[in-house]
Design a protein around this motif. Structure first.
Motif, PDB file in Angstrom:
ATOM      1  N   ARG A  17       0.730  -1.289  -0.003  1.00 52.80           N
ATOM      2  CA  ARG A  17      -0.155  -0.359   0.388  1.00 52.80           C
ATOM      3  C   ARG A  17       0.885   1.247   0.044  1.00 52.80           C
ATOM      4  NH1 ARG A  17      -2.976  -3.200   3.209  1.00 52.80           N
ATOM      5  NH2 ARG A  17      -2.073  -2.777   4.780  1.00 52.80           N
ATOM      6  N   ILE A  20       1.971   1.468  -3.552  1.00 54.48           N
ATOM      7  CA  ILE A  20       1.285   2.055  -4.681  1.00 54.48           C
ATOM      8  C   ILE A  20       0.841   3.658  -3.696  1.00 54.48           C
ATOM      9  CG2 ILE A  20      -1.788   2.293  -4.802  1.00 54.48           C
ATOM     10  CD1 ILE A  20      -1.368  -0.738  -4.228  1.00 54.48           C
ATOM     11  N   ARG A  21       1.094   4.185  -2.577  1.00 58.20           N
ATOM     12  CA  ARG A  21       0.282   6.037  -3.077  1.00 58.20           C
ATOM     13  C   ARG A  21       1.430   6.740  -3.143  1.00 58.20           C
ATOM     14  NH1 ARG A  21      -1.370   3.643   2.444  1.00 58.20           N
ATOM     15  NH2 ARG A  21       1.105   4.109   3.713  1.00 58.20           N
ATOM     16  N   LEU A  23       3.911   5.759  -6.021  1.00 59.06           N
ATOM     17  CA  LEU A  23       3.152   5.758  -7.266  1.00 59.06           C
ATOM     18  C   LEU A  23       1.898   6.670  -7.655  1.00 59.06           C
ATOM     19  CD1 LEU A  23       3.515   2.035  -7.880  1.00 59.06           C
ATOM     20  CD2 LEU A  23       5.598   3.362  -8.473  1.00 59.06           C
ATOM     21  N   GLN A  24       1.374   6.999  -6.805  1.00 57.28           N
ATOM     22  CA  GLN A  24       0.007   7.363  -6.931  1.00 57.28           C
ATOM     23  C   GLN A  24       0.293   9.509  -7.332  1.00 57.28           C
ATOM     24  OE1 GLN A  24      -2.586   6.445  -3.835  1.00 57.28           O
ATOM     25  NE2 GLN A  24      -4.509   5.096  -5.474  1.00 57.28           N
ATOM     26  N   VAL A 164       0.860  -3.706 -10.036  1.00 54.62           N
ATOM     27  CA  VAL A 164       0.894  -3.509  -8.989  1.00 54.62           C
ATOM     28  C   VAL A 164      -0.540  -1.817  -9.382  1.00 54.62           C
ATOM     29  CG1 VAL A 164       1.559  -4.466  -7.030  1.00 54.62           C
ATOM     30  CG2 VAL A 164       2.855  -2.473  -7.739  1.00 54.62           C
ATOM     31  N   TRP A 165       0.563  -1.181 -10.653  1.00 55.66           N
ATOM     32  CA  TRP A 165      -0.686   0.692 -10.358  1.00 55.66           C
ATOM     33  C   TRP A 165       0.012   0.312 -11.793  1.00 55.66           C
ATOM     34  CZ3 TRP A 165      -3.536   2.519  -8.083  1.00 55.66           C
ATOM     35  CH2 TRP A 165      -3.864   3.583  -8.518  1.00 55.66           C
TER      36      TRP A 165
END
Length: 172
Positions: A17, A20-21, A23-24, A164-165
């Motif tokens: 997680r 992912i944050r 990468l966002q 994952v992203w």
């Protein structure tokens, strides 16, 4: 077709997680600045090479900024992502000096755990004819950087880590 930007592992769901944050945030800032549209970064594709007589690839590079000024987009994106990963206390496997933008064409067997393809033994290297083509160093044209795909290895036995992203360039 993809360009590997990095390889790193996430040891658990909490760490995944966090990745992912990260990468966002990278998508909202650096990526949107360097790749504002799907036609903003033309990638020059050409020049065949190999890694250790096992991985056959074609080189690629792409100018960033207005009208192709401002350097090569791929190392710029790579370095920005590396900085974020390192700041967030992740340990990316690649170093800036190791980054060679490329598109993998094929892999020969022979590496650790990679000596078989669908249960059949494979050779330990690429056939000599491949190097004859590589010596000609053909230019393969232009593609546009329209998407970055991020895979994170979660288990040691994963040969192909899951996506994952995805970061897609805007269509306009």
């Amino acid at each position: 077709m993809h360009i590997t930007m990095n390889e790193f592992a996430a040891k658990d769901e909490k760490e995944l997680r966090r990745v992912i944050r990260l990468l966002q945030e990278f998508e909202r800032t650096t990526f949107r600045e360097l790749v504002p549209t799907a036609k903003a970064v033309p990638l020059r594709v050409g020049g065949i090479g190999h890694f250790n007589n096992r991985v056959l690839f074609v080189q690629c590079s792409g100018a960033c900024g207005d009208k192709g000024q401002g350097g090569d987009a791929l190392p710029t994106l790579f370095n920005a992502l590396q900085a974020r990963l390192t700041t967030a206390k992740f340990s990316p496997k690649s170093r800036a000096t190791d980054f060679q933008p490329h598109i993998t064409i094929c892999k020969a067997g022979g590496g650790k755990g990679k000596g078989k393809l669908k249960g059949k033994p494979t050779s330990s290297g690429l056939p000599p004819a491949v190097f004859e083509v590589a010596d000609r160093n053909p230019t393969l044209g232009t593609q546009y950087l329209s998407e970055l795909v991020f895979c994170v290895k979660r288990l040691p036995e994963e040969v192909t880590p899951p996506v994952v992203w995805r970061i897609r360039a805007s269509a306009v």
